[in-house]
Design an enzyme around this catalytic site. Structure first.
Site, PDB file in Angstrom:
ATOM      1  N   ARG A  23      11.855  14.266  10.748  1.00  0.00           N
ATOM      2  CA  ARG A  23      11.800  15.074   9.667  1.00  0.00           C
ATOM      3  C   ARG A  23      10.558  16.214   9.882  1.00  0.00           C
ATOM      4  NH1 ARG A  23      14.419  10.787   8.829  1.00  0.00           N
ATOM      5  NH2 ARG A  23      15.982  10.731   7.172  1.00  0.00           N
ATOM      6  N   HIS A  59       0.794  -1.096   0.116  1.00  0.00           N
ATOM      7  CA  HIS A  59       0.127  -0.020  -0.132  1.00  0.00           C
ATOM      8  C   HIS A  59       0.833   1.396   0.098  1.00  0.00           C
ATOM      9  CE1 HIS A  59      -3.816   2.310   0.863  1.00  0.00           C
ATOM     10  NE2 HIS A  59      -2.848   2.944   1.906  1.00  0.00           N
ATOM     11  N   PHE A  84       5.425  19.102  -3.359  1.00  0.00           N
ATOM     12  CA  PHE A  84       5.382  17.732  -2.568  1.00  0.00           C
ATOM     13  C   PHE A  84       6.147  17.856  -1.308  1.00  0.00           C
ATOM     14  CE2 PHE A  84       7.222  13.508  -1.964  1.00  0.00           C
ATOM     15  CZ  PHE A  84       6.052  12.746  -2.060  1.00  0.00           C
TER      16      PHE A  84
END
Length: 164
Positions: free
Chosen positions: A136, A97, A122
């Site tokens: 992050r 997935h 993005f």
């Protein structure tokens, strides 16, 4: 990998144009909300720090990262935004997935940007685990939301420079 040694959101070596004249949409996936909310805060703060006016920053929640593409398309079709920043987080699981979602979102956002000739950024984390996402999204490797906002500013400025 060298990224474990540095903050990826360090823009000290680059010139960032003023965001004051531009309008931005920030589309945020609600899935993995702890992470995406941190990405949103980073993006919003970076836009403001670089001159964007609060009234020129518009936020839109969507259920998950897969929906970022259609939201960006709808926004650019129906508004006068200069750029759309898409923020999400897809964490690797035990099935394929992850691969399908990441590929679909990356390709979809690129296609929307080309369709409208406007920046569609993005800002999606694609990590192996939750800790990498935390690192992050304001952790030791910076904030991908900051990076997405700076990219949006630079790309809008780039486009406007060419059209004048």
């Amino acid at each position: 990998m060298a990224t474990h040694l540095k903050n990826l959101s360090d823009f000290s070596g680059t010139t960032i144009p003023s965001a004051a004249p531009y309008t931005f949409g920030i589309v945020v996936a609600e899935w993995n909300a702890e992470i995406t909310n941190a990405l949103y805060q980073g993006a919003y703060k970076s836009l403001i720090a670089n001159g964007a006016l609060p009234e020129n920053i518009h936020s839109y929640p969507v259920p998950g990262s897969f929906e970022l593409t259609s939201a960006a398309d709808i926004l650019l079709k129906n508004t006068n935004l200069d750029a759309v920043i898409c923020l999400g987080c897809v964490i690797q699981g035990e099935t394929r997935h992850f691969d399908f979602i990441c590929n679909a979102v990356a390709n979809g956002l690129s296609n929307v940007a080309i369709k409208y000739s406007k920046p569609v950024i993005f800002g999606v984390l694609t990590t192996d685990n939750q800790q990498q996402a935390i690192d992050r999204a304001g952790g030791k490797h910076g904030n991908k939301g900051d990076e997405a906002a700076i990219t949006a500013i630079k790309m809008v400025s780039f486009g406007k420079t060419l059209s004048t």
